[in-house]
Design a protein around this motif. Structure first.
Motif, PDB file in Angstrom:
ATOM      1  N   GLY A   1       0.522  -1.136   0.221  1.00 38.81           N
ATOM      2  CA  GLY A   1      -0.182   0.021   0.079  1.00 38.81           C
ATOM      3  C   GLY A   1       1.115   1.532   0.072  1.00 38.81           C
ATOM      4  O   GLY A   1       1.938   1.370   0.185  1.00 38.81           O
ATOM      5  N   PRO A   2       0.196   1.992  -0.057  1.00 36.87           N
ATOM      6  CA  PRO A   2       0.866   3.373   0.166  1.00 36.87           C
ATOM      7  C   PRO A   2       1.230   4.098   1.005  1.00 36.87           C
ATOM      8  O   PRO A   2       2.354   5.165   0.869  1.00 36.87           O
ATOM      9  N   TRP A   3       1.440   3.342   1.997  1.00 41.45           N
ATOM     10  CA  TRP A   3       2.137   3.700   3.427  1.00 41.45           C
ATOM     11  C   TRP A   3       3.656   3.339   3.336  1.00 41.45           C
ATOM     12  O   TRP A   3       4.081   3.001   4.475  1.00 41.45           O
ATOM     13  N   ALA A   4       4.228   2.303   2.638  1.00 42.27           N
ATOM     14  CA  ALA A   4       4.915   1.522   2.709  1.00 42.27           C
ATOM     15  C   ALA A   4       6.355   2.448   2.644  1.00 42.27           C
ATOM     16  O   ALA A   4       6.075   3.019   1.262  1.00 42.27           O
ATOM     17  N   GLY A   5       7.231   1.540   2.495  1.00 45.43           N
ATOM     18  CA  GLY A   5       8.366   2.078   2.148  1.00 45.43           C
ATOM     19  C   GLY A   5       9.455   3.180   2.485  1.00 45.43           C
ATOM     20  O   GLY A   5      10.109   3.812   2.173  1.00 45.43           O
ATOM     21  N   SER A   6       8.801   3.431   4.029  1.00 42.73           N
ATOM     22  CA  SER A   6       8.897   5.048   4.676  1.00 42.73           C
ATOM     23  C   SER A   6      10.812   4.812   5.069  1.00 42.73           C
ATOM     24  O   SER A   6      11.099   5.557   5.895  1.00 42.73           O
ATOM     25  N   LEU A   7      10.999   2.973   5.734  1.00 46.40           N
ATOM     26  CA  LEU A   7      11.854   2.451   6.300  1.00 46.40           C
ATOM     27  C   LEU A   7      12.751   1.459   5.010  1.00 46.40           C
ATOM     28  O   LEU A   7      12.200   0.742   4.478  1.00 46.40           O
TER      29      LEU A   7
ATOM     30  N   LEU B   1      -9.077  20.258  13.133  1.00 42.47           N
ATOM     31  CA  LEU B   1      -7.560  19.234  12.507  1.00 42.47           C
ATOM     32  C   LEU B   1      -7.205  18.299  12.300  1.00 42.47           C
ATOM     33  O   LEU B   1      -8.510  17.594  12.128  1.00 42.47           O
ATOM     34  N   PRO B   2      -6.900  18.069  11.340  1.00 42.10           N
ATOM     35  CA  PRO B   2      -6.640  16.568  10.553  1.00 42.10           C
ATOM     36  C   PRO B   2      -5.812  15.223  11.638  1.00 42.10           C
ATOM     37  O   PRO B   2      -5.620  15.829  12.537  1.00 42.10           O
ATOM     38  N   ALA B   3      -6.749  14.073  11.061  1.00 44.57           N
ATOM     39  CA  ALA B   3      -6.666  13.157  12.348  1.00 44.57           C
ATOM     40  C   ALA B   3      -6.014  11.992  11.545  1.00 44.57           C
ATOM     41  O   ALA B   3      -6.506  11.652   9.842  1.00 44.57           O
ATOM     42  N   LEU B   4      -4.972  10.813  11.821  1.00 49.01           N
ATOM     43  CA  LEU B   4      -4.989   9.762  10.983  1.00 49.01           C
ATOM     44  C   LEU B   4      -5.731   8.901  12.586  1.00 49.01           C
ATOM     45  O   LEU B   4      -5.713   8.808  13.655  1.00 49.01           O
ATOM     46  N   ARG B   5      -6.039   7.284  11.655  1.00 49.17           N
ATOM     47  CA  ARG B   5      -6.210   6.544  12.849  1.00 49.17           C
ATOM     48  C   ARG B   5      -4.829   4.929  12.516  1.00 49.17           C
ATOM     49  O   ARG B   5      -5.406   4.671  11.293  1.00 49.17           O
ATOM     50  N   VAL B   6      -4.154   4.246  13.237  1.00 52.28           N
ATOM     51  CA  VAL B   6      -3.123   3.956  12.538  1.00 52.28           C
ATOM     52  C   VAL B   6      -2.903   2.835  13.650  1.00 52.28           C
ATOM     53  O   VAL B   6      -3.737   2.399  14.564  1.00 52.28           O
ATOM     54  N   ASP B   7      -2.371   1.320  12.831  1.00 56.16           N
ATOM     55  CA  ASP B   7      -2.064   0.490  13.997  1.00 56.16           C
ATOM     56  C   ASP B   7      -0.944   0.072  14.665  1.00 56.16           C
ATOM     57  O   ASP B   7      -0.616   0.815  14.012  1.00 56.16           O
ATOM     58  N   GLY B   8      -1.664   0.091  15.378  1.00 54.91           N
ATOM     59  CA  GLY B   8      -0.300   0.276  15.797  1.00 54.91           C
ATOM     60  C   GLY B   8       0.755  -0.831  16.145  1.00 54.91           C
ATOM     61  O   GLY B   8       1.707  -0.742  17.119  1.00 54.91           O
ATOM     62  N   ASN B   9       0.157  -1.657  15.931  1.00 48.06           N
ATOM     63  CA  ASN B   9       1.118  -3.450  16.724  1.00 48.06           C
ATOM     64  C   ASN B   9       1.829  -3.247  14.683  1.00 48.06           C
ATOM     65  O   ASN B   9       2.343  -4.137  15.337  1.00 48.06           O
ATOM     66  N   ASP B  10       1.584  -2.295  14.030  1.00 46.34           N
ATOM     67  CA  ASP B  10       2.420  -2.533  12.934  1.00 46.34           C
ATOM     68  C   ASP B  10       3.586  -1.478  12.841  1.00 46.34           C
ATOM     69  O   ASP B  10       3.504  -0.037  12.639  1.00 46.34           O
ATOM     70  N   TYR B  11       4.863  -1.889  13.501  1.00 46.89           N
ATOM     71  CA  TYR B  11       5.899  -1.177  12.978  1.00 46.89           C
ATOM     72  C   TYR B  11       6.567  -0.343  12.011  1.00 46.89           C
ATOM     73  O   TYR B  11       6.349   1.637  11.930  1.00 46.89           O
ATOM     74  N   LEU B  12       5.406  -0.558  10.627  1.00 49.57           N
ATOM     75  CA  LEU B  12       5.962  -0.108   9.654  1.00 49.57           C
ATOM     76  C   LEU B  12       4.966   1.116   9.744  1.00 49.57           C
ATOM     77  O   LEU B  12       5.355   2.692   9.004  1.00 49.57           O
ATOM     78  N   ALA B  13       3.786   1.087   9.770  1.00 47.30           N
ATOM     79  CA  ALA B  13       2.393   2.295   9.987  1.00 47.30           C
ATOM     80  C   ALA B  13       2.645   3.687  10.715  1.00 47.30           C
ATOM     81  O   ALA B  13       2.205   4.554  10.401  1.00 47.30           O
ATOM     82  N   VAL B  14       2.956   2.809  12.140  1.00 48.49           N
ATOM     83  CA  VAL B  14       3.549   3.523  12.955  1.00 48.49           C
ATOM     84  C   VAL B  14       4.591   4.981  12.492  1.00 48.49           C
ATOM     85  O   VAL B  14       4.023   6.160  12.645  1.00 48.49           O
ATOM     86  N   HIS B  15       5.569   4.603  11.944  1.00 47.23           N
ATOM     87  CA  HIS B  15       6.312   5.456  11.692  1.00 47.23           C
ATOM     88  C   HIS B  15       6.267   5.884  10.249  1.00 47.23           C
ATOM     89  O   HIS B  15       6.130   7.565  10.443  1.00 47.23           O
ATOM     90  N   ALA B  16       5.695   5.434   9.013  1.00 49.65           N
ATOM     91  CA  ALA B  16       4.684   6.406   7.871  1.00 49.65           C
ATOM     92  C   ALA B  16       3.975   7.634   9.017  1.00 49.65           C
ATOM     93  O   ALA B  16       4.128   8.395   7.824  1.00 49.65           O
ATOM     94  N   ALA B  17       3.187   7.217   9.353  1.00 48.94           N
ATOM     95  CA  ALA B  17       2.181   8.303   9.761  1.00 48.94           C
ATOM     96  C   ALA B  17       3.065   9.186  10.711  1.00 48.94           C
ATOM     97  O   ALA B  17       2.342  10.564  10.587  1.00 48.94           O
TER      98      ALA B  17
END
Length: 410
Positions: A66-72, A269-285
Motif C-alpha cells: 500500500g501507499p504507506w509502505a517504504g518509509s524505512l 485538525l487533521p487526524a490519522l488512525r493507525v495500527d499501533g502494532n505495525d511498526y511500519l505503519a506507525v513510522h509512516a504516519a
C-alpha cells in the motif's frame, strides 16, 4: 407532544468481563494497504475519513503493501526490531526486580513497543516528547543508556532525578524526553505550549504530546486542542488507544464519538488512525505528521489502535476486570512477531538470528542490571543524599531552604 420519560443515567458497558469470551468483532479492521495516503498538505476537511479507518502496512502474510509502505529501509527496520526486543527484555527484568522488592513500582509496555520505538525514528535531535509512563521506547530508540533507566527504577545514587520522581518517570532534555507527570493529560497543553514557544522563537523544532485513551476525557486534552487549532504550532498529538484506562474500558472516555481520532474534527485538525502494532505503519504516519509540521502546516492528531497486553502497572491485576485470554484474541497481533516475519520474508533475518539476538539483548540487559544494582536498589546500596532534595529548585537557593538543609545535616 411525545410522552415525557424520567431521565436515567446511561453507563457504557464493556463487551467482555472476567470469565467471558474475548470478542473484538466491534473493531473494523481494513486490509493492509487499503487506506489512502493523502499529501501532507491536504486540508483537514478533505481527509476526514482517515479518522475512522486504520492505516496498515503489514498484511497477514508479513508483506508491506500500500501507499504507506517504504518509509524505512531494511537496516533501519532491523534496528527498530532490536529496539522493541530491548524494551520487552528490559520490561521483563524490571518487573521481576520489582517483584523481588528491589523497586517500589514499575509499568510495562508489553504489546505496545512499536508505538514509541517507531515514532521516535521520525524525529530529529532537538524535538521534544511530552510522554506518559508507557513511552520508554522513545528513550531506547534514541540511545538513552539502560543503566541510567535502571538507576531511576532502583532509586539509587545513580538516579538522574535523584529519587525525586516515581521509578519510571524518566527525564532527559538531551534525548527529547520531558519529565513525566503522573497526572495524565498535562502532556498535551505542555506540548502545545512548547511548540508555540518554538514557533515564536523561529526554532525548527517540533513537539509531540502523548496521552492514553482514558485521559482524553480530561479537560487538559480539550484545552490543548483549542490552542493547537487556533495557533497551529508544530506539534503532533498522539493518542495511544490500548483499550484500557487502568481497569476502565475505552468506551467510558470515548462516549459516542466513534473513534478518538474523530475528536480532531471539532477543532478543524487533521487526524490519522493507525495500527499501533505495525511498526511500519506507525513510522509512516509519524513521518507524515512530522513532514506536515515542518512545512508549517500545524498539528496532527494520531490515534494508535493497540492493546495493553500486560497489567496497567505492578500494582494492578487485570484478571479482575477482563478475560485472562483476551490478549491472545487481539486481532492486530504482536508488534515484534509481525516485524520479525516481515524481515524474514525479505531475506534479511531468520529464526536462528532472532534467537541469537534475543540472547545477546538479554545479556546486555542483565549486564546493565548488574552495573546498576552494584550502585544500589530500593533497600540496599547507595541512595541519593537528602541534600539533593534542595538542588535544582531555585537558581539561587533562598535563605529558608539553606536553613532547612542545615537542619538535616547538610
Amino acid at each position: 407532544m411525545p410522552d415525557e420519560k424520567t431521565p436515567r443515567l446511561h453507563v457504557p458497558e464493556p463487551l467482555m468481563r472476567p470469565g467471558g469470551k474475548p470478542d473484538f468483532s466491534h473493531i473494523e479492521i481494513p486490509s493492509a494497504g487499503e487506506v489512502r495516503r493523502p499529501d501532507p498538505d491536504t486540508k483537514p476537511e478533505h481527509m476526514r475519513d482517515l479518522a475512522f479507518s486504520i492505516v496498515r502496512v503489514l498484511n497477514r502474510k508479513g508483506e508491506a503493501v500500500g501507499p504507506w509502505a517504504g518509509s524505512l529501509d531494511d537496516d533501519a527496520l532491523l534496528e527498530g526490531l532490536r529496539h522493541m526486543m530491548t524494551l520487552r527484555t528490559y520490561d521483563a527484568r524490571m518487573m521481576m526486580a520489582q517483584r523481588q522488592g528491589k523497586s517500589s513500582f514499575y509499568v510495562q509496555h508489553l504489546g505496545e513497543e512499536a508505538v514509541s520505538c517507531a515514532f521516535q525514528r521520525a524525529l530529529r535531535k532537538g524535538d521534544m516528547n511530552f510522554p506518559t509512563y508507557r513511552q520508554a521506547g522513545l528513550l531506547i530508540a534514541s540511545g538513552y543508556p539502560l543503566v541510567k533507566m535502571m538507576n531511576q527504577v532502583y532509586s539509587n545514587d545513580g538516579d538522574p532525578v535523584k529519587g525525586r520522581q516515581l521509578p519510571v518517570f524518566y527525564s532527559s532534555r538531551e534525548h527529547g524526553f520531558f519529565s513525566i507527570s503522573g497526572n495524565l493529560a498535562t502532556q498535551y497543553p505542555q506540548a502545545v505550549g512548547w511548540a508555540m514557544a518554538a514557533a515564536i522563537k523561529g526554532d525548527r523544532k517540533l513537539a509531540a504530546g502523548w496521552i492514553g485513551d482514558g485521559s482524553t476525557a480530561e479537560g487538559d486534552f480539550h484545552g490543548a486542542l483549542v490552542f493547537a487549532s487556533t495557533y497551529k504550532p508544530p506539534v503532533i498529538l498522539n493518542i495511544v488507544n490500548n483499550q484500557w484506562a487502568i481497569s476502565t474500558f475505552q468506551g467510558i472516555a470515548r462516549g459516542d464519538a466513534g473513534t478518538f481520532a474523530a475528536r480532531a474534527h471539532g477543532f478543524g485538525l487533521p487526524a490519522l488512525r493507525v495500527d499501533g502494532n505495525d511498526y511500519l505503519a506507525v513510522h509512516a504516519a509519524a513521518q507524515w505528521a512530522v513532514e506536515r509540521a515542518r512545512m508549517d502546516l500545524g498539528p496532527t492528531i494520531i490515534e494508535y489502535v493497540t492493546y495493553r497486553a500486560g497489567s496497567h502497572s505492578s500494582s494492578d491485576d487485570p484478571s479482575a476486570y477482563r478475560p485472562k485470554d483476551e490478549g491472545k484474541a487481539w486481532p492486530l497481533g504482536d508488534p515484534i512477531l509481525r516485524l520479525k516475519t516481515y524481515l524474514i520474508n525479505r531475506g534479511v533475518w531468520s529464526d536462528d538470528r532472532h534467537i541469537q539476538a534475543e540472547a545477546e539483548i538479554r545479556d546486555e540487559v542483565i549486564e546493565a542490571q548488574k552495573e546498576s544494582e552494584a550502585i544500589g536498589t530500593l533497600h540496599s546500596g547507595r541512595h541519593p543524599s537528602p541534600r539533593d532534595m534542595f538542588d535544582d529548585v531555585y537558581a539561587e537557593m533562598p535563605p529558608h531552604l539553606i536553613r532547612q538543609r542545615h537542619e538535616v545535616g547538610h
